[in-house]
Design a protein around this motif. Structure first.
Motif, PDB file in Angstrom:
ATOM      1  N   LEU A  60       0.814  -1.216   0.000  1.00  0.00           N
ATOM      2  CA  LEU A  60       0.000   0.000   0.000  1.00  0.00           C
ATOM      3  C   LEU A  60       0.851   1.272   0.000  1.00  0.00           C
ATOM      4  O   LEU A  60       0.320   2.364  -0.208  1.00  0.00           O
ATOM      5  N   ARG A  78      -6.909  -5.372  -4.593  1.00  0.00           N
ATOM      6  CA  ARG A  78      -6.654  -5.716  -3.185  1.00  0.00           C
ATOM      7  C   ARG A  78      -7.767  -5.167  -2.281  1.00  0.00           C
ATOM      8  O   ARG A  78      -8.202  -5.830  -1.341  1.00  0.00           O
ATOM      9  N   ARG A  79      -8.191  -3.932  -2.578  1.00  0.00           N
ATOM     10  CA  ARG A  79      -9.229  -3.325  -1.738  1.00  0.00           C
ATOM     11  C   ARG A  79     -10.544  -4.098  -1.847  1.00  0.00           C
ATOM     12  O   ARG A  79     -11.224  -4.345  -0.852  1.00  0.00           O
ATOM     13  N   PHE A 102      -7.001   4.743   0.284  1.00  0.00           N
ATOM     14  CA  PHE A 102      -7.311   3.310   0.319  1.00  0.00           C
ATOM     15  C   PHE A 102      -8.414   3.010   1.334  1.00  0.00           C
ATOM     16  O   PHE A 102      -9.331   2.248   1.062  1.00  0.00           O
ATOM     17  N   THR A 103      -8.348   3.647   2.514  1.00  0.00           N
ATOM     18  CA  THR A 103      -9.207   3.211   3.625  1.00  0.00           C
ATOM     19  C   THR A 103     -10.574   3.891   3.675  1.00  0.00           C
ATOM     20  O   THR A 103     -11.537   3.280   4.130  1.00  0.00           O
ATOM     21  N   ILE A 106     -13.203   1.862   2.042  1.00  0.00           N
ATOM     22  CA  ILE A 106     -13.525   0.651   2.819  1.00  0.00           C
ATOM     23  C   ILE A 106     -14.482   1.024   3.950  1.00  0.00           C
ATOM     24  O   ILE A 106     -15.479   0.338   4.196  1.00  0.00           O
TER      25      ILE A 106
END
Length: 378
Positions: A60, A78-79, A102-103, A106
């Motif tokens: 990441l 990947r996510r 990235f987060t 999510i």
């Protein structure tokens, strides 16, 4: 509570600084819930605390708008897989630690599925891409901020927030011990020492390494007794820097890690903009902040950033406490000229640093753990 099932907490950290915060948070949570389980993505420190990592955190760690494009397919795949794994695991709480690109996505998906979510370390929404606040408001039950100016921003935006302080401010002593650090690194007690910190990523070192060495050569010509110390983030960075040093007659001590020892031992720092500037501030070391980005990335950011400063010391002070020398201005002559006077003492920088250190020293890991447990049991 007899028979209550152990807490299952999912965490995702994207780089070394997040790994440090995540490990501290896990320790504080385990002190209150010894049987808590942790899943997600973390680095070696989080794994040592018992994190079951779905894939290496290293995948990441990528920086810059243009640079991300080359890895986009992998990151998205990947996510997607990670979200599927977390939805089937149904943790009591998901915590995204930094790595907002990235987060945050999510968090949004998990919260929509009824899982409580928190974000630890605010993205720089107060500086640029302010529309991300809408995404944070939708995706995040609680924002934990390291800095007080961030918490004020979120309060104004109606996002539930808690300022927890910074764990580094808790672990780094208010009074650094230069003599002991020099002894540990074998540096002469009387020499003037400059720490060179061109960043931890390959791209940063590629853009700043030679520039920092050129600057060091100019400083050495002015001050022949000068010594330099450079902490390398990992073996790859060390190789990269050794290649750049070949053929230069510079008195540079390359270290494996040990950035805190380097900061404690030195007199001044030439440093890339980033988390390390906070560490230099906490060690009360006068610094010049330099940065170069890929030209297109810099051009885009210049149009998007609303803050007058880029470095954490200036953002925390809300004034120009340390010099920032960026992009085309970052030449060896200009950097040497800006650093040189700092070697003769810089009281106003260090007094400002001390005041900031005291503000950030709040027992962050325990503050964060308390806030998260309140959220779980709410």
């Amino acid at each position: 509570m007899e028979g209550a099932k152990p807490l299952l907490i999912a965490l995702v950290a994207g780089e070394a600084s997040g790994d440090i915060l995540g490990a501290g948070l896990m320790r504080a949570l385990k002190a209150r819930h010894p049987d808590a389980r942790f899943i997600g993505v973390g680095g070696p420190l989080m794994e040592a605390e018992g994190m079951q990592s779905y894939f290496p955190m290293e995948r990441l760690a990528v920086m810059g708008l243009v640079e991300v494009l080359g890895r986009l397919r992998e990151l998205l795949a990947r996510r997607k897989a990670l979200v599927a794994d977390l939805l089937s695991a149904r943790p009591d709480l998901f915590v995204g630690i930094d790595a907002p690109d990235f987060t945050l996505n999510i968090e949004l998906q998990l919260r929509q599925a009824g899982i409580k979510t928190a974000h630890y370390v605010s993205p720089s929404v107060w500086a640029w891409r302010q529309k991300r606040v809408l995404k944070i408001r939708q995706g995040c039950d609680l924002m934990l901020t390291l800095f007080p100016f961030e918490a004020r921003f979120y309060e104004e935006q109606g996002v539930p927030v808690r300022f927890v302080g910074h764990s580094l401010a808790d672990t780094i002593a208010l009074e650094p011990d230069r003599a002991t650090a020099r002894q540990a690194l074998g540096l002469p007690e009387q020499a003037q020492v400059v720490a060179l910190m061109p960043g931890s990523r390959g791209g940063e070192v590629k853009r700043l390494g030679a520039l920092f060495f050129d600057t060091a050569e100019r400083l050495l010509a002015q001050r022949p007794g000068l010594r330099f110390v450079l902490p390398c983030a990992n073996a790859q960075r060390r190789q990269q820097l050794e290649a750049m040093l070949a053929g230069r007659a510079l008195p540079v001590t390359l270290l494996d890690g040990q950035s805190h020892l380097a900061l404690e031992a030195c007199d001044v720092v030439l440093i890339a903009s980033g988390t390390a500037t906070l560490e230099a501030l906490l060690y009360k070391r006068p610094m010049v902040v330099a940065y170069r980005l890929a030209p297109l990335t810099f051009w885009l950011l210049k149009r998007m950033v609303t803050s007058p400063w880029v470095s954490l010391p200036n953002l925390l002070a809300q004034k120009a406490l340390v010099p920032e020398v960026l992009q085309d201005d970052a030449t060896p002559d200009r950097l040497a000229e800006t650093l040189s006077p700092l070697l003769d003492g810089q009281q106003h920088q260090t007094e400002g640093f001390d005041a900031i250190h005291r503000t950030l020293r709040r027992d962050a890991s325990n503050q964060a753990a308390e806030a998260l447990l309140q959220l779980i049991h709410r």
